[in-house]
Each structure stands twice: as structure tokens, then as C-alpha cells.
Design a protein around this motif. Structure first.
Motif, short mmCIF file in Angstrom:
data_model
loop_
_atom_site.label_atom_id
_atom_site.label_comp_id
_atom_site.label_asym_id
_atom_site.label_seq_id
_atom_site.Cartn_x
_atom_site.Cartn_y
_atom_site.Cartn_z
N GLU A 161 -52.81 -95.23 39.25
CA GLU A 161 -53.41 -95.95 38.11
C GLU A 161 -54.54 -96.86 38.60
O GLU A 161 -55.63 -96.88 38.02
N LYS A 162 -54.28 -97.62 39.66
CA LYS A 162 -55.29 -98.51 40.23
C LYS A 162 -56.48 -97.71 40.76
O LYS A 162 -57.63 -98.12 40.60
N MET A 163 -56.19 -96.59 41.38
CA MET A 163 -57.25 -95.75 41.93
C MET A 163 -58.13 -95.19 40.82
O MET A 163 -59.36 -95.15 40.96
N THR A 164 -57.54 -94.80 39.71
CA THR A 164 -58.32 -94.28 38.59
C THR A 164 -59.28 -95.35 38.06
O THR A 164 -60.45 -95.06 37.80
N VAL A 165 -58.80 -96.57 37.93
CA VAL A 165 -59.67 -97.67 37.48
C VAL A 165 -60.84 -97.84 38.45
O VAL A 165 -62.00 -97.97 38.04
N GLU A 166 -60.53 -97.80 39.74
CA GLU A 166 -61.58 -97.97 40.76
C GLU A 166 -62.56 -96.80 40.75
O GLU A 166 -63.78 -96.99 40.83
N CYS B 17 -63.30 -94.82 38.22
CA CYS B 17 -64.13 -94.94 37.01
C CYS B 17 -65.26 -95.94 37.23
O CYS B 17 -66.40 -95.70 36.84
N SER B 18 -64.95 -97.04 37.88
CA SER B 18 -65.95 -98.06 38.17
C SER B 18 -67.01 -97.53 39.14
O SER B 18 -68.22 -97.72 38.92
N ILE B 19 -66.59 -96.86 40.19
CA ILE B 19 -67.51 -96.33 41.19
C ILE B 19 -68.47 -95.32 40.58
O ILE B 19 -69.69 -95.40 40.76
#
Length: 113
Positions: free
Chosen positions: A75-80, A82-84
């Protein structure tokens, strides 16, 4: 031994490729992995459609790891991610799919782990 494969309809310049490489190298830590073993692949200018439309920047990001990553880390990786991809390539988070897979059967250097 993580591998991140990116397919996108956006053209990735050398400068943007370097930014992605650096940012993904940092982000992989979220999954408890190291950039020391990270392999990346970028396939740009792909013919892609999302909801029948190809006019917007979009991407499919496939994240493979040795072992298993827990749901919270993903979940945290997906947020990151998306940001990248929004920051570097201008891809809106709602035009980005991320797929996670883990396996204990990885080979390297004439052997399996």
C-alpha cells in the motif's frame, strides 16, 4: 532481488530515466529491499489504452520481489509509485496500475536462491 518493469505510452528521456532510476532505488526500501539488487526496465512509447482511451499519459508498473511483501508495505509502495510517476512523467495516479508478485524461485549467477 527486486525487479520493476515499467510500460508507458510516455516517451522517457535520458534525464527522466535517471530520475526514475534514482527515485525507484529509494522507493524499493519500502518493501524491505535494496537498490544493490534492484533491476529496472523501462518500455516507453507503448501503444496503451485505458478505458478505451489512449490520449492520456498512463503506465503499468510490475513489481516483482524475491519472497513476499506484506499488504501494508505494498500500500505504501503504491502511494510512492503514484507520486514518482506523476512527478517525473506527468502520469496521474488514476492512470497507473501497479502489480505486485513475489516468488521464492529466483535464479542468478548459475544458481537459485
Amino acid at each position: 532481488m527486486p525487479f520493476i518493469n515499467t510500460n508507458t505510452n510516455v516517451e522517457i528521456s535520458d534525464e527522466k530515466r535517471e530520475k526514475l532510476k534514482s527515485k525507484l532505488g529509494q522507493a524499493i526500501r519500502i518493501l524491505g529491499k535494496s537498490e544493490d539488487w534492484l533491476m529496472l526496465s523501462f518500455e516507453d512509447k507503448c501503444d496503451m489504452y485505458f478505458k478505451g482511451d489512449s490520449s492520456s499519459p498512463m503506465a503499468f508498473v510490475d513489481v516483482s520481489v524475491f519472497g513476499h511483501s506484506d499488504d501494508s508495505a505494498c500500500e505504501k509502495m503504491t502511494v510512492e509509485l503514484c507520486s514518482i510517476y506523476n512527478d517525473v512523467l506527468g502520469i496521474s495516479p488514476d492512470k497507473l496500475y501497479v502489480k505486485y508478485s513475489g516468488s521464492t524461485q529466483w535464479g542468478w549467477n548459475n544458481m537459485n536462491f
